[in-house]
Design a protein around this motif. Sequence first.
Motif, mmCIF file in Angstrom:
data_model
loop_
_atom_site.group_PDB
_atom_site.id
_atom_site.type_symbol
_atom_site.label_atom_id
_atom_site.label_comp_id
_atom_site.label_asym_id
_atom_site.label_seq_id
_atom_site.Cartn_x
_atom_site.Cartn_y
_atom_site.Cartn_z
ATOM 1 N N UNK A 109 44.034 76.689 31.163
ATOM 2 C CA UNK A 109 43.292 77.033 29.842
ATOM 3 C C UNK A 109 42.504 76.059 29.484
ATOM 4 N N UNK A 110 42.949 74.852 29.795
ATOM 5 C CA UNK A 110 42.109 73.528 29.311
ATOM 6 C C UNK A 110 41.482 72.872 30.527
ATOM 7 N N UNK A 111 40.178 73.352 31.026
ATOM 8 C CA UNK A 111 39.669 72.433 32.112
ATOM 9 C C UNK A 111 39.447 71.274 32.101
ATOM 10 N N UNK A 112 39.076 70.716 30.919
ATOM 11 C CA UNK A 112 39.030 69.111 31.136
ATOM 12 C C UNK A 112 40.411 68.592 31.540
ATOM 13 N N UNK A 113 41.439 68.840 30.927
ATOM 14 C CA UNK A 113 42.676 68.288 31.358
ATOM 15 C C UNK A 113 43.155 68.878 32.831
ATOM 16 N N UNK A 119 40.858 70.045 19.822
ATOM 17 C CA UNK A 119 40.935 68.577 19.992
ATOM 18 C C UNK A 119 42.743 68.267 19.618
ATOM 19 N N UNK A 120 43.107 69.204 18.716
ATOM 20 C CA UNK A 120 44.672 68.801 18.638
ATOM 21 C C UNK A 120 45.443 69.850 19.818
ATOM 22 N N UNK A 121 44.994 70.548 20.154
ATOM 23 C CA UNK A 121 45.460 71.264 21.160
ATOM 24 C C UNK A 121 45.602 70.616 22.651
ATOM 25 N N UNK A 122 44.338 70.002 22.998
ATOM 26 C CA UNK A 122 44.449 68.959 24.024
ATOM 27 C C UNK A 122 45.327 67.918 24.028
ATOM 28 N N UNK A 123 45.524 67.354 22.810
ATOM 29 C CA UNK A 123 46.185 66.153 22.687
ATOM 30 C C UNK A 123 47.566 66.419 22.789
ATOM 31 N N UNK A 124 48.005 67.682 22.220
ATOM 32 C CA UNK A 124 49.363 68.137 22.262
ATOM 33 C C UNK A 124 49.978 68.574 23.653
ATOM 34 N N UNK A 125 48.979 69.138 24.477
ATOM 35 C CA UNK A 125 49.003 69.821 25.797
ATOM 36 C C UNK A 125 49.430 68.406 26.800
ATOM 37 N N UNK A 126 48.516 67.506 26.509
ATOM 38 C CA UNK A 126 48.749 66.144 27.251
ATOM 39 C C UNK A 126 50.094 65.609 27.195
#
Length: 193
Positions: free
Chosen positions: A108-112, A181-188
């Motif tokens: 769902x998050x291609x950069x990650x 931005x918040x979702x990416x940080x939380x997912x990481x």
Amino acid sequence: TLRDALESATFFATSMGRLGADFSPMLQSIFQSRLAAIVTSHWVDGLQVLENTLKVCRDSGIASPLYSHRDVSMLEEDATTRGVGGEEENRHQDHARVAPQPPRSLLVYPPLARLVNAFLTGLNELRRYLLTCAFPELRRFSKENFISKTRQILVQNERAVLTPGFLNAKGRDGGKLRSLAVELKDKFESCVK
């Protein structure tokens, strides 16, 4: 390649052992730094791609490259129901118990997903050479540089999109950039745990 050079050097070192000059124990320390550089170069490239992607999306005010509209639950269901019928299904279930399933929710998050792919590509290089003396150095780099640098990139991105006036300057995708931005940080963070 490094593998060919290592094999040739090992053969030569053991051949020199017939004359009492076997230097094969020294080879690991010689090749260790180069192997670590090969592995970590993939990790550093992944970090640069993540940082550049976030910066370009943030500067242009476009959020769409940061998320996918794929239905991840369908992918996970498909992966678990592929083995249909008797023996095939049992073999698939046995394999599922042994091997962890890939975190499909990262798609769902291609950069990650690209960052994880870069990390795994580096580990694949490590698998090809099997110089176990490189493990401590790579483990230290992973914790001290890769994970901390990723956190730093994600926090900087979050701070940048949360600055006052960002929504007005970036238009309709500004709000989505903030939530991502918040979702990416939380997912990481959930992946690291």
